[in-house]
Every structure is written in structure tokens, then in C-alpha cells.
Write a protein that holds these residues in place. Structure first.
Motif, short mmCIF file in Angstrom:
data_model
loop_
_atom_site.label_atom_id
_atom_site.label_comp_id
_atom_site.label_asym_id
_atom_site.label_seq_id
_atom_site.Cartn_x
_atom_site.Cartn_y
_atom_site.Cartn_z
N ASN A 195 3.76 0.74 -0.69
CA ASN A 195 2.78 -0.28 -1.05
C ASN A 195 1.61 -0.31 -0.04
O ASN A 195 1.39 -1.30 0.67
N TRP B 221 5.72 9.66 -4.86
CA TRP B 221 6.71 8.60 -5.06
C TRP B 221 7.03 7.89 -3.74
O TRP B 221 7.07 6.66 -3.69
N LEU B 222 7.21 8.67 -2.68
CA LEU B 222 7.50 8.07 -1.37
C LEU B 222 6.35 7.18 -0.90
O LEU B 222 6.54 6.05 -0.45
N GLY C 133 0.29 5.48 -5.36
CA GLY C 133 1.27 6.55 -5.26
C GLY C 133 1.06 7.63 -6.31
O GLY C 133 1.16 8.83 -6.02
N LYS D 162 6.12 3.89 -2.74
CA LYS D 162 7.13 2.89 -2.35
C LYS D 162 6.69 2.08 -1.13
O LYS D 162 7.22 1.00 -0.88
#
Length: 324
Positions: free
Chosen positions: A159, A153-154, A108, A157
């Protein structure tokens, strides 16, 4: 170096091959030669440098720090800042992206760099100030950094590491095995041949994708007329912002190269927010970039990456039209 490459490209296409400078073919071929040489040289230099970093820098500590320490999103912000100050286009950012992934930086965070690096650079900022004023420039820079931060960031999240290509996974496995079984300490000069070979192996692994991607971008750069976009984006309707982003994807240019085109758009009645959304789509989302990323990502990961960035750019376009 870039000036020398541009002079060489001009000499090769316009003098040796005698292709007209003002023709579509001449523009496309010049673009292809210059960007191919530029990106391959950058690729080798960056991967070589990251090889030195991986050999001496405690990258595992940094990786563990970023994974365990609660930075409340600042790691994505710092990656976006780093992307903003590096003068790379979307395709030449990919080599550094490979180095980040190879070094174990969280995916990320690496995406935050990959998104912001082509969107914001100092040349485009200087041109923006002269063409659109300080207010528009500040909004452009801040939005580019925020876009990279939020999108990274999105994506972080989700993974998505398991969606990296087998080629990257093999590199990571070999790197880990090398660290486990390399017991002797060697000097820098003793490591250079190995680092050089590793960098060249990576260049050979992606060179076909580089050439295909730049060829697509060169064709778009040389043959797609400006008036084609002015015709469909000048109305200011709600659908013009997403249309601008969709039309931008097949294009390929860096931020500095597309700013004069944006000025033409605005002069012909295209809202500034819609024009900036088109610019962000051109430099942040492109078929050549997707072609290069195919070497390091699965198609599913590329689709997720493009979808998240597209949504963020469209939202930014609407926001720009409200503010500016």
C-alpha cells in the motif's frame, strides 16, 4: 518513426558534428540524441492518448473493479502480459506508468507493467531464439512475466500510494476536481486543446529528468567496456549473480540492445543464468530509470521498488543457472 530518428541521429552526430562513428564519444552522443527524441515523442503520444482515455473511458469503474473484485492475482498477471507485448525500454515505460497512475489503476498492478515491459519484448525474443535456442527463450519470457507478476503483487501489498510524489498527487487532485465540476458535455474536438495542453504540461514537468537520465545512460553505453564485466562474472561463483545485477544498474539499454552483449558474455564463459540476470538488471533497473521515476515517486518508494525487483532478479539468476 524510430528508423527516421536513428537516421537523423546518425546524420547529426556523424555528419554535421563529424564525430567518429567508432569512437566512445560518437556512440554516447548518438545514443543520447536518439533516445532523448524517442522518449520525449513517446511521452507526449502516450500521455495524450491516456488523456483521451481518461476523458471517455470509465476509468473509475475499472479502478473500483480492480480494487474490489477478487481476481486472485490475475490483474498483476494481465498487466505483466501487457508489459511483455509493448516494445518499451525502462525509461520509455515511465510515461505509460504515469498515465496508469493518473488513470487510477492500482499501484501494484502498474508496477507489474513497469517491471515486465522492458524485460520482455518481441525483438529480444526473436534474437534469443536465434542465439540461445527455444528452451532458453521460453524460460526467459516466462520468467520475465512471472517476475513482473510476483514483484507487482508484493509491492501492491505494501500500500505504497502515499509515497507517490507531490507532483503526481497534485495531478490526481486536479483530475478529480475537474471531473466534479465539469458539468457540460463536450465533443472530442472541443476536448483536444485541453488534452493537448495537459499532455504538454506533463512533458514539460519531466523533460529535465528525461535528459539527465538519458545522459547518464549514454555515458555508460559509450564508455563502459564489455571486458570489464567478463572479467568479474565468468567464474560461476555464488556471488557472481548478485554482482551481475549490481554492475548492471548503472547501465542503460533495452532488451534487444543488450542481447548481443549477453551472447558475448556467454561465449566468454559467463553462465547463461548470470548473463540473463545481468540483462534483466540492465533493462529493468537503471540509474536513468530511477532519475525519471524521481518525478513521480519519493526516494523511499524508488528504493523499495528497486529492492524488490533486485531480489526477484537475483533469485531468477540462480534458478536459470540450475535449469540451463
Amino acid at each position: 518513426m524510430f528508423n527516421w530518428l536513428q537516421n537523423f541521429s546518425d546524420w547529426l552526430i556523424y555528419t554535421i558534428f563529424n564525430v567518429g562513428e567508432d569512437t566512445h564519444l560518437g556512440t554516447a552522443l548518438n545514443f543520447f540524441v536518439f533516445d532523448t527524441l524517442k522518449i520525449l515523442i513517446l511521452l507526449f503520444i502516450i500521455v495524450f492518448f491516456m488523456g483521451i482515455v481518461n476523458a471517455y473511458f470509465p476509468i473509475e469503474r475499472l479502478k473500483n473493479y480492480l480494487n474490489k473484485k477478487k481476481l486472485y492475482g490475475l490483474e498483476y498477471f494481465f498487466a505483466s502480459i501487457f508489459g511483455a507485448i509493448t516494445p518499451f525500454c525502462s525509461c520509455s515505460s515511465v510515461p505509460l506508468f504515469i498515465g496508469f497512475v493518473q488513470g487510477g489503476i492500482p499501484l501494484g498492478v502498474t508496477f507489474s507493467f513497469l517491471i515486465t515491459s522492458p524485460l520482455v519484448n518481441e525483438v529480444a525474443v526473436a534474437m534469443f531464439i536465434g542465439m540461445f535456442g527455444l528452451k532458453a527463450t521460453i524460460i526467459y519470457v516466462v520468467s520475465g512475466i512471472i517476475l513482473g507478476t510476483i514483484a507487482g503483487w508484493l509491492l501492491g501489498k505494501f500500500n505504497l500510494e502515499y509515497l507517490l510524489s507531490d507532483w503526481v498527487k497534485k495531478i490526481l487532485e486536479n483530475k478529480i476536481q475537474h471531473r466534479e465540476y465539469a458539468g457540460e458535455k463536450r465533443t472530442f474536438y472541443q476536448r483536444i486543446p485541453e488534452i493537448t495542453k495537459s499532455a504538454w504540461d506533463i512533458v514539460k514537468g519531466v523533460i529535465v529528468y528525461v535528459i539527465i537520465g538519458i545522459a547518464i545512460g549514454a555515458a555508460m553505453h559509450g564508455y563502459v567496456p564489455e571486458n570489464f564485466f567478463n572479467q568479474y562474472l565468468g567464474g560461476g561463483e555464488w556471488w557472481t549473480v548478485p554482482l551481475a545485477v549490481i554492475l548492471a544498474v548503472p547501465m542503460y539499454a533495452n532488451a534487444a540492445g543488450i542481447v548481443p552483449v549477453i551472447q558475448v558474455f556467454v561465449a566468454k564463459g559467463v553462465p547463461l543464468g548470470t548473463a540473463i540476470a545481468f540483462m534483466m538488471g540492465t533493462v529493468g533497473l537503471s540509474i536513468p530509470e530511477a532519475t525519471l521515476l524521481k518525478k513521480v515517486m519519493s526516494l523511499k518508494l524508488i528504493a523499495i521498488f528497486f529492492s524488490v525487483v533486485t531480489i526477484c532478479i537475483i533469485f531468477s539468476g540462480y534458478l536459470f543457472n540450475l535449469i540451463l
